[in-house]
Design a protein around this motif. Structure first.
Motif, PDB file in Angstrom:
ATOM      1  N   ARG A  32      40.614  33.379  45.358  1.00 56.89           N
ATOM      2  CA  ARG A  32      41.586  34.246  46.007  1.00 56.89           C
ATOM      3  C   ARG A  32      41.260  35.716  45.762  1.00 56.89           C
ATOM      4  O   ARG A  32      40.705  36.093  44.745  1.00 56.89           O
ATOM      5  N   GLY A  33      41.625  36.543  46.739  1.00 57.74           N
ATOM      6  CA  GLY A  33      41.449  37.979  46.594  1.00 57.74           C
ATOM      7  C   GLY A  33      40.042  38.449  46.893  1.00 57.74           C
ATOM      8  O   GLY A  33      39.204  37.708  47.425  1.00 57.74           O
ATOM      9  N   GLN A  34      39.794  39.710  46.539  1.00 58.78           N
ATOM     10  CA  GLN A  34      38.492  40.329  46.744  1.00 58.78           C
ATOM     11  C   GLN A  34      38.123  41.136  45.510  1.00 58.78           C
ATOM     12  O   GLN A  34      38.984  41.603  44.767  1.00 58.78           O
ATOM     13  N   ASP A  35      36.815  41.340  45.305  1.00 59.71           N
ATOM     14  CA  ASP A  35      36.363  42.162  44.193  1.00 59.71           C
ATOM     15  C   ASP A  35      36.889  43.585  44.341  1.00 59.71           C
ATOM     16  O   ASP A  35      37.086  44.085  45.456  1.00 59.71           O
ATOM     17  N   GLY A  36      37.095  44.249  43.224  1.00 58.62           N
ATOM     18  CA  GLY A  36      37.502  45.645  43.246  1.00 58.62           C
ATOM     19  C   GLY A  36      38.837  45.877  42.570  1.00 58.62           C
ATOM     20  O   GLY A  36      39.558  44.941  42.194  1.00 58.62           O
ATOM     21  N   ALA A  37      39.173  47.145  42.416  1.00 61.26           N
ATOM     22  CA  ALA A  37      40.454  47.529  41.829  1.00 61.26           C
ATOM     23  C   ALA A  37      41.581  47.279  42.815  1.00 61.26           C
ATOM     24  O   ALA A  37      41.397  47.367  44.035  1.00 61.26           O
ATOM     25  N   GLY A  38      42.753  46.970  42.287  1.00 63.37           N
ATOM     26  CA  GLY A  38      43.944  46.866  43.108  1.00 63.37           C
ATOM     27  C   GLY A  38      44.675  48.205  43.133  1.00 63.37           C
ATOM     28  O   GLY A  38      44.104  49.251  42.813  1.00 63.37           O
ATOM     29  N   TYR A  39      45.941  48.167  43.471  1.00 60.15           N
ATOM     30  CA  TYR A  39      46.745  49.385  43.613  1.00 60.15           C
ATOM     31  C   TYR A  39      47.775  49.514  42.496  1.00 60.15           C
ATOM     32  O   TYR A  39      48.731  50.268  42.609  1.00 60.15           O
ATOM     33  N   SER A  40      47.554  48.795  41.414  1.00 56.73           N
ATOM     34  CA  SER A  40      48.455  48.734  40.279  1.00 56.73           C
ATOM     35  C   SER A  40      47.989  49.686  39.183  1.00 56.73           C
ATOM     36  O   SER A  40      46.985  50.385  39.326  1.00 56.73           O
ATOM     37  N   TRP A  59      42.739  51.554  51.237  1.00 58.48           N
ATOM     38  CA  TRP A  59      43.791  52.565  51.110  1.00 58.48           C
ATOM     39  C   TRP A  59      43.565  53.519  49.937  1.00 58.48           C
ATOM     40  O   TRP A  59      44.428  54.337  49.647  1.00 58.48           O
ATOM     41  N   GLY A  60      42.453  53.388  49.267  1.00 63.78           N
ATOM     42  CA  GLY A  60      42.090  54.365  48.250  1.00 63.78           C
ATOM     43  C   GLY A  60      42.677  54.090  46.881  1.00 63.78           C
ATOM     44  O   GLY A  60      43.656  53.359  46.719  1.00 63.78           O
ATOM     45  N   TYR A  61      42.053  54.686  45.881  1.00 62.01           N
ATOM     46  CA  TYR A  61      42.526  54.526  44.503  1.00 62.01           C
ATOM     47  C   TYR A  61      43.963  55.032  44.374  1.00 62.01           C
ATOM     48  O   TYR A  61      44.307  56.092  44.893  1.00 62.01           O
TER      49      TYR A  61
END
Length: 431
Positions: free
Chosen positions: A216-224, A169-171
């Motif tokens: 848990r989760g995946q590598d990369g930035a979240g949406y926070s 969903w993008g940065y």
């Protein structure tokens, strides 16, 4: 799981003006309120607590009066920042992401800055004096001059820092300014977070993710977005990423600790709440919520889980959470905004969940003793901020609903700003 990492012995302290005390608006928020400003995502302390006063405590049928609205701002889910008589936002127009400055009096567009082609933006601009910062859906970080929109410098998360998002969903982050630094989250394993010179874009440090952070989760930035804090006598930047909540040393950029259990593999969104050495975090997609405490022992940082709430009791999908006094208010449920109030330290309900005045997730804001719940459906509710019970003080539907009403509400100069795709609506909420 209670992961910990070795850290440096140097102690640095965060400016107390940025920090909220006991769930009250911070000194920075109080200063902005006197100026009629709201300079970035969830306010200067990123806690969603406005210090505006003299606001309506009850809405008549139909809600507050619409002062003005303006169209033509492009598509996207950016909210607005307000500073010194100007409104700053972002939108996609004719395939190009634009940074836009408007007048607070009339909504007249003052300038537009081309940030490059791309999908609908999610970022809310960050204003710091004469400069404004924004981030596109694809990860183009742009610094422009507030006076005329001229671009000062640019950096690209994927190409400059091997950045990546956890999902598609993008940065969505709004960059944070701390002194002479701009701090942001490219999401690369070698640069999950970086600090840049705010005037030049020069890299000052990058935080590296360790190879083993949990399952848990995946590598990369979240949406926070990042929260500046002082935890266990160390200045830290707290952020929710694709792998969970992390704490990064404010001076060296060393990753100090990570809490993986709160991460999900789809989208990690709500900005964490920090109070002293405690951090409250939540995610949707069937995950839940948790309170953790950070300890420093012999130069080593450790995460202690105080409690974990399963998703059926509390999960904030998106829309955010507020700490007012000792209580957390938020919308509960995946893609739901059921109002709820819980005691932060115990995790016990004070009241709720309630059905609420609208449907879908709810983006929320606090001001002058009340909660502003903006529902995905375009409905807005005024709720008294009290743990004594759910007290609805009024509701209305916005003048336009052009899709999912996700952009967060903003209050500045006793005006309520509501962005809805290409339209910005401004309501008079003064008593």
């Amino acid at each position: 799981m209670r992961p910990s990492l070795w850290c440096l012995a140097t102690i640095a302290f965060v400016s107390t003006s940025l920090l909220a005390v006991d769930g009250e608006p911070s000194p920075a928020a109080k200063k902005e309120a006197t100026q009629g400003n709201w300079t970035g995502w969830r306010g200067p302390s990123r806690d969603g607590l406005s210090a505006e006063t003299g606001l309506q405590s009850q809405w008549a049928d139909g809600g507050p009066q619409l002062a003005w609205k303006v169209k033509g701002l492009g598509s996207g889910f950016s909210s607005v920042a307000v500073s010194d008589g100007r409104i700053y936002t972002m939108g996609k127009k004719d395939g190009t992401t634009m940074m836009i400055a408007l007048s607070t009096k009339t909504g007249e567009i003052i300038w537009e800055a081309d940030m490059g082609a791309g999908a609908n933006p999610n970022c809310t601009p960050t204003v710091d004096g004469d400069l404004v910062y924004g981030l596109t859906h694809s990860g183009q970080l742009v610094c422009v001059k507030a006076a005329n929109g001229e671009i000062s410098w640019q950096r690209n998360f994927p190409s400059d820092f091997k950045g990546r998002m956890e999902s598609g969903w993008g940065y969505s982050e709004s960059p944070v300014i701390d002194g002479e630094k701009l701090v942001c989250t490219p999401g690369g394993n070698s640069a999950v977070m970086v600090a840049l010179n705010k005037n030049s874009g020069e890299l000052l440090w990058s935080a590296e993710m360790p190879p083993q952070v949990g399952d848990r989760g995946q590598d990369g930035a979240g949406y926070s977005s990042i929260v500046i804090s002082e935890i266990a006598e160390r200045k830290q930047y707290v952020q929710l990423t694709g792998r969970g909540v992390i704490g990064v040393d404010g001076e060296s950029g060393k990753l100090l600790w990570i809490y993986n259990r709160i991460a999900n593999s789809t989208a990690n969104i709500p900005t964490p709440i920090v109070k002293g050495d405690y951090i409250f975090c939540s995610t949707g997609y069937g995950t839940g919520a948790a309170l953790i405490q950070i300890h420093q022992r012999d130069g080593k940082f450790e995460v202690e889980e105080k409690y974990f709430l399963e998703a059926k009791k509390l999960q904030n999908h998106h829309g955010g959470m507020l700490l007012v006094g000792d209580y957390i208010y938020c919308g509960h449920g995946h893609n739901q905004g059921f109002p709820v109030c819980i005691n932060m330290m115990t995790g016990e309900y004070a009241w709720g969940p309630e059905r609420g005045a609208g449907t879908g997730s709810a983006a929320i804001l606090y001001a002058d003793g009340h909660l502003y719940f903006r529902y995905q459906s375009g409905d807005l509710a005024l709720i008294e901020a009290t743990p004594l019970g759910y007290k609805l003080k009024g509701k209305f539907r916005t003048d336009e609903v052009n899709g999912q009403s996700w952009p967060h509400p903003v209050i500045a100069g006793r005006k309520l700003y509501l962005r809805d795709q290409g339209t910005l609506m401004v309501y008079d909420i003064a008593k």
